[in-house]
Scaffold this motif. Structure first.
Motif, PDB file in Angstrom:
ATOM      1  N   SER A 194      67.440  43.229  -8.228  1.00 52.00           N
ATOM      2  CA  SER A 194      68.177  42.105  -8.043  1.00 52.00           C
ATOM      3  C   SER A 194      67.017  41.410  -7.070  1.00 52.00           C
ATOM      4  O   SER A 194      66.707  40.448  -7.096  1.00 52.00           O
ATOM      5  N   GLU A 195      67.162  42.410  -5.936  1.00 50.50           N
ATOM      6  CA  GLU A 195      66.367  41.721  -5.141  1.00 50.50           C
ATOM      7  C   GLU A 195      64.582  41.730  -5.107  1.00 50.50           C
ATOM      8  O   GLU A 195      64.316  39.911  -4.754  1.00 50.50           O
ATOM      9  N   GLY A 196      64.739  41.775  -6.143  1.00 51.38           N
ATOM     10  CA  GLY A 196      62.538  42.283  -6.837  1.00 51.38           C
ATOM     11  C   GLY A 196      62.676  41.031  -7.281  1.00 51.38           C
ATOM     12  O   GLY A 196      61.742  40.449  -7.229  1.00 51.38           O
TER      13      GLY A 196
ATOM     14  N   LYS B 190      72.572  39.029 -14.987  1.00 53.36           N
ATOM     15  CA  LYS B 190      71.283  39.433 -14.658  1.00 53.36           C
ATOM     16  C   LYS B 190      71.567  39.538 -16.433  1.00 53.36           C
ATOM     17  O   LYS B 190      69.851  39.080 -16.568  1.00 53.36           O
ATOM     18  N   SER B 191      72.026  39.102 -17.592  1.00 56.24           N
ATOM     19  CA  SER B 191      71.105  39.359 -18.713  1.00 56.24           C
ATOM     20  C   SER B 191      71.082  38.398 -18.675  1.00 56.24           C
ATOM     21  O   SER B 191      70.277  37.035 -19.888  1.00 56.24           O
ATOM     22  N   ASN B 192      71.497  37.285 -17.983  1.00 55.00           N
ATOM     23  CA  ASN B 192      70.942  35.515 -17.993  1.00 55.00           C
ATOM     24  C   ASN B 192      69.847  35.341 -17.241  1.00 55.00           C
ATOM     25  O   ASN B 192      69.716  34.005 -17.250  1.00 55.00           O
TER      26      ASN B 192
ATOM     27  N   LEU C 282      72.633  39.801  -8.173  1.00 57.39           N
ATOM     28  CA  LEU C 282      72.939  40.558  -6.441  1.00 57.39           C
ATOM     29  C   LEU C 282      74.488  40.505  -5.781  1.00 57.39           C
ATOM     30  O   LEU C 282      74.349  41.541  -5.066  1.00 57.39           O
ATOM     31  N   ALA C 283      75.102  39.698  -5.723  1.00 55.80           N
ATOM     32  CA  ALA C 283      76.263  39.269  -5.327  1.00 55.80           C
ATOM     33  C   ALA C 283      76.910  40.421  -5.811  1.00 55.80           C
ATOM     34  O   ALA C 283      77.900  41.315  -5.000  1.00 55.80           O
ATOM     35  N   GLN C 284      77.292  40.431  -6.962  1.00 56.72           N
ATOM     36  CA  GLN C 284      78.159  41.485  -7.679  1.00 56.72           C
ATOM     37  C   GLN C 284      77.897  43.094  -6.883  1.00 56.72           C
ATOM     38  O   GLN C 284      78.443  44.061  -6.502  1.00 56.72           O
ATOM     39  N   TYR C 285      76.712  43.091  -7.817  1.00 59.92           N
ATOM     40  CA  TYR C 285      75.938  44.345  -7.698  1.00 59.92           C
ATOM     41  C   TYR C 285      76.138  44.936  -6.265  1.00 59.92           C
ATOM     42  O   TYR C 285      76.406  46.310  -5.945  1.00 59.92           O
ATOM     43  N   THR C 286      76.012  44.218  -4.870  1.00 61.95           N
ATOM     44  CA  THR C 286      75.471  44.609  -3.990  1.00 61.95           C
ATOM     45  C   THR C 286      77.514  45.089  -3.115  1.00 61.95           C
ATOM     46  O   THR C 286      77.541  46.148  -2.871  1.00 61.95           O
ATOM     47  N   ARG C 287      78.281  43.915  -3.958  1.00 61.96           N
ATOM     48  CA  ARG C 287      79.809  44.437  -3.469  1.00 61.96           C
ATOM     49  C   ARG C 287      79.757  45.579  -4.186  1.00 61.96           C
ATOM     50  O   ARG C 287      80.846  47.049  -3.811  1.00 61.96           O
ATOM     51  N   ALA C 288      79.469  46.198  -6.105  1.00 62.27           N
ATOM     52  CA  ALA C 288      79.349  47.214  -6.432  1.00 62.27           C
ATOM     53  C   ALA C 288      79.474  48.282  -5.615  1.00 62.27           C
ATOM     54  O   ALA C 288      79.550  49.621  -5.054  1.00 62.27           O
ATOM     55  N   SER C 289      78.351  48.065  -4.681  1.00 57.86           N
ATOM     56  CA  SER C 289      77.469  49.054  -4.248  1.00 57.86           C
ATOM     57  C   SER C 289      78.365  49.331  -2.741  1.00 57.86           C
ATOM     58  O   SER C 289      78.098  50.964  -2.554  1.00 57.86           O
TER      59      SER C 289
ATOM     60  N   ALA D 270      70.535  36.024  -8.417  1.00 60.43           N
ATOM     61  CA  ALA D 270      71.830  35.628  -7.263  1.00 60.43           C
ATOM     62  C   ALA D 270      72.919  36.050  -7.332  1.00 60.43           C
ATOM     63  O   ALA D 270      73.172  36.581  -6.103  1.00 60.43           O
ATOM     64  N   LYS D 271      73.684  35.575  -8.699  1.00 63.93           N
ATOM     65  CA  LYS D 271      74.386  35.450  -8.786  1.00 63.93           C
ATOM     66  C   LYS D 271      74.930  37.148  -9.009  1.00 63.93           C
ATOM     67  O   LYS D 271      75.711  37.845  -8.738  1.00 63.93           O
TER      68      LYS D 271
END
Length: 374
Positions: free
Chosen positions: A202-204, A170-172, A179-186, A176-177
Motif C-alpha cells: 500500500s505504501e508503494g 485494495k481491490s478497488n 493502508l489504514a486497515q492493513y496497518t491496524r491489522a499489523s 489510503a483506506k
C-alpha cells in the motif's frame, strides 16, 4: 458430481487465451495464498479450497485436449434447482450454514445464509464478517464495505477483520483506506508477515517507495520462499530502479549518470535472484534491462562532425605529403601534420565512442540532468 466453473473461479471468459489463463492464475494465487494462514477458520478453508480449484484449473485449462473436453462438459451442464429446506429459520444455525456454503465456493448461498445470521444475531461480528466476505466474492463492494465495517465496529481488536477490509479497499484501488486497515491489522498481530507485506504494498502504491522497499525487504527476509511476498518485493525493486532515472519533460525516463547505471545493475541483480516467473513482471524487468544495457554499451553513438573530420584529414595529409616531398627542413612540418591527423581522429573517436549514459547526458537539457540520482 458438480462441475466447477474454472472460468468463473479465475474471473476470465471461456474464450480467454492460454496467456490470459496464466495471468489470471498468477493473480488469483497472489490474492488467495496469504489467506491460507488466516486466523479465521472459514477464511482459511475458503482459501485452501480456492487454491485447490486454481491448481485444478491450471491442470485443465492449460492442456489443449483437457480444456476441449472440459468445455464440452461445461456447455452440456444443466444446473439443478436448489431444493427448499424445511424447518424454522430460528432453529437453524445460519452462521454455520453460511460458513459451509462459503467453503464450498457457493458465495450466493453463503450471502443469503449470512443475511439470515445477521438478522438472528445483529451484534455478532462473525456473522457480519462472513456476510461481508460473501458480498465481496459476489462483487457487491458497497455491501461488503458496510458489512465488514460492522464486524470491525463490533470487534475492533480482530486483526483479520481489518485485513479483509483492507483487501476490499485494495481491490478497488483505494490505497489510503487499504493502508489504514492493513496497518491496524499489523499492529494487532505484528507476527503476521502478510499483514506487514500488504502495508508495504500500500505504501508503494501511494508513492512512498523507499518506505515500501524497507518493509517488503524485511517481509521477504522472514518468508523468502513465499511467492506473493517475493512478487511484491520485486515490484518495489522495479520502482526503486526507475525512480532514480532522470526524467524528461514528457515524463519519459533515461539513465544519465554512472551512479544511476550502477544502482540499476545492483537492483536488477536482486530482482533476478528472486526468480519471479510472472509473465508481465518479466516483461517489465526486460524493458528495464534493455535501458540498462543501452546505458552501459560503449560505441559510436553519432557520426556528427564526421564530414568535417574527413575534410580536415584530407587537407592535413595533403599538406604532410607536400612537406615530405619538399624535404629538407619541411620534414618536421610533415611529421607535425601526421601527428595532428592522428590526434584529430583520436579526439573525435573519444568524444563520440562513449557509454550510452554519457551520450544521453550530452543530449539532455540542464534541467533534465538535474533530475534523478546524481
Amino acid at each position: 458430481m458438480a462441475l466447477d466453473n474454472y472460468y468463473d473461479i479465475l474471473g476470465i471468459a471461456p474464450s480467454a487465451s492460454s496467456v490470459d489463463v496464466q495471468k489470471a492464475i498468477a493473480e488469483k494465487r497472489r490474492e488467495w495464498t496469504p489467506r491460507t494462514g488466516h486466523p479465521k477458520l472459514e477464511t482459511r478453508q475458503l482459501a485452501e479450497q480456492t487454491i485447490r480449484n486454481i491448481a485444478e484449473a491450471e491442470t485443465i485449462l492449460l492442456d489443449t485436449s483437457k480444456r476441449r473436453d472440459y468445455d464440452q462438459q461445461l456447455a452440456a451442464r444443466v444446473v439443478a434447482p436448489e431444493l427448499p429446506r424445511t424447518g424454522s429459520t430460528q432453529e437453524r444455525d445460519w452462521l454455520q450454514i453460511a460458513r459451509d456454503y462459503l467453503v464450498q465456493g457457493n458465495s450466493a448461498q453463503a450471502n443469503y445464509a449470512a443475511r439470515e445470521a445477521t438478522n438472528q444475531q445483529t451484534e455478532n461480528p462473525e456473522a457480519w464478517f462472513v456476510r461481508g466476505l460473501s458480498s465481496a466474492q459476489l462483487g457487491a463492494y458497497a455491501d461488503a464495505e458496510f458489512e465488514l465495517n460492522e464486524a470491525v465496529r463490533l470487534n475492533p481488536n480482530d486483526a483479520s477483520y481489518h485485513a479483509e477490509l483492507g483487501d476490499l479497499y485494495k481491490s478497488n484501488g483505494l490505497w489510503a483506506k487499504a493502508l489504514a486497515q492493513y496497518t491496524r491489522a499489523s499492529q494487532l498481530e505484528p507476527s503476521n508477515v502478510y499483514y506487514s507485506a500488504f502495508v508495504g504494498l500500500s505504501e508503494g502504491a501511494l508513492g512512498n517507495v523507499e518506505k515500501a522497499h524497507d518493509i517488503l525487504k524485511k517481509a521477504f527476509e522472514k518468508l523468502p520462499g513465499d511467492d506473493t511476498i517475493r512478487y511484491f518485493y520485486g515490484l518495489t525493486l522495479q520502482e526503486i530502479i526507475t525512480r532514480t532515472w532522470s526524467t524528461y519533460h514528457d515524463g519519459s525516463q533515461s539513465i544519465l549518470t554512472e551512479n544511476q547505471l550502477n544502482h540499476s545493475k545492483e537492483k536488477l541483480a536482486v530482482i533476478d535472484a528472486l526468480k519471479i516467473s510472472d509473465i508481465d513482471f518479466r516483461n517489465d524487468v526486460n524493458e528495464i534491462r534493455v535501458n540498462v544495457e543501452r546505458a552501459e554499451q560503449v560505441k559510436l553513438w553519432s557520426r556528427d562532425g564526421l564530414g568535417g573530420l574527413v575534410a580536415g584529414e584530407i587537407l592535413t595529409v595533403v599538406a604532410m605529403l607536400n612537406f615530405f616531398w619538399i624535404g629538407q627542413g619541411f620534414v618536421v612540418l610533415g611529421l607535425l601534420c601526421l601527428g595532428l591527423a592522428v590526434l584529430w581522429i583520436f579526439l573525435w573517436v573519444r568524444s563520440h565512442r562513449i557509454p550510452g549514459w554519457k551520450w544521453n547526458w550530452k543530449q539532455s537539457s540542464a534541467f533534465v540532468r538535474q533530475t534523478g540520482l546524481q
